[in-house]
Design a protein around this motif. Sequence first.
Motif, short mmCIF file in Angstrom:
data_model
loop_
_atom_site.label_atom_id
_atom_site.label_comp_id
_atom_site.label_asym_id
_atom_site.label_seq_id
_atom_site.Cartn_x
_atom_site.Cartn_y
_atom_site.Cartn_z
N ARG A 120 1.02 -1.15 -0.09
CA ARG A 120 0.09 -0.10 -0.20
C ARG A 120 0.98 1.34 -0.06
O ARG A 120 0.65 2.16 -0.92
CB ARG A 120 -0.96 0.03 1.16
CG ARG A 120 -2.00 -1.16 1.32
CD ARG A 120 -3.03 -1.03 0.26
NE ARG A 120 -4.07 -1.66 0.41
CZ ARG A 120 -4.51 -2.78 -0.01
NH1 ARG A 120 -3.25 -3.25 -0.40
NH2 ARG A 120 -5.37 -3.55 0.68
N HIS A 141 -7.84 7.67 -2.41
CA HIS A 141 -8.30 6.45 -2.27
C HIS A 141 -7.19 5.28 -1.87
O HIS A 141 -7.52 4.57 -1.01
CB HIS A 141 -8.88 5.77 -3.96
CG HIS A 141 -9.74 4.51 -3.72
ND1 HIS A 141 -8.96 3.19 -3.51
CD2 HIS A 141 -11.00 4.43 -3.85
CE1 HIS A 141 -9.93 2.28 -3.76
NE2 HIS A 141 -11.23 2.95 -4.03
N ASP A 145 -7.51 3.03 1.80
CA ASP A 145 -7.09 1.54 1.87
C ASP A 145 -6.12 1.35 2.81
O ASP A 145 -6.30 0.16 3.58
CB ASP A 145 -6.64 1.23 0.52
CG ASP A 145 -7.79 0.97 -0.56
OD1 ASP A 145 -8.85 0.94 -0.42
OD2 ASP A 145 -7.47 0.81 -1.67
N GLU A 164 -15.41 1.47 7.15
CA GLU A 164 -15.79 1.49 5.63
C GLU A 164 -16.53 2.73 5.43
O GLU A 164 -16.29 3.43 4.34
CB GLU A 164 -16.41 0.40 4.98
CG GLU A 164 -15.35 -0.95 4.74
CD GLU A 164 -16.42 -2.18 4.74
OE1 GLU A 164 -17.57 -2.16 4.81
OE2 GLU A 164 -15.60 -3.27 4.43
#
Length: 236
Positions: A120, A141, A145, A164
């Motif tokens: 990531r 984004h 994550d 979320e």
Amino acid sequence: MNIADHAMPELGATEDRSAMIRDHLRDAIVDRRLAPGTKLSEAEVGTLFDVSRTVVRAALQALAFEGLVKTERNRGAFVANPSPDEARQVFDSRRLIEPGIARAAAERITSAQIAAFRERLHDESRLLSERGPSARRAEIHASGDFHLLMASVAGNAILLKFMEELVARSSLVIALYGRSGASSCGHTDHGAILRALEQHDADLASALVLSHIDHIESDLDLRVSEGMPLRDALTL
């Protein structure tokens, strides 16, 4: 076999289609491909996805529950346009939830999960070197994550669902109000958080997450503009 037995597979397929539409709309909203205030016509969305308005309505209701869509009686559904106060509440909520998630993640993290985090961070580094609106959206984004991965590592499915929703709302707020000056700072924060997780230092990971949320919010311009009188606005 009764009618209910025939209906169950159809019901499952309907739920799957609704979830698919929800996910597509969520991505478009968070990525700012759908601007705040955009009307989401059930008929138009249904035509685009070749589904009934009932399926679309379920997707819109799910997004309304997440705070990404607002419905108005006799007017329909619209992409949410969070106010500065709502934006502050999103980050206040994250301050209450994420330190505990960081603690749990620090206690549970495995070498395989650490490798996933490093991947990531690699993606974030690449996006920081790129330019343009699409790169900025992808960067937001990717940052989200990172936080969702931490929530997943923490091992609490309920908290993951909360995150979320909060990350989706945060991404919309950052896209609307972010000055984008804290991108590299945020990436540095993620690296420090990962090091604390890797060391299984729950106290440090928790403290770093709080500091990181402060950094994100400090990059937002939440000042309320009162606008100009019509005469002044139209005077060249």
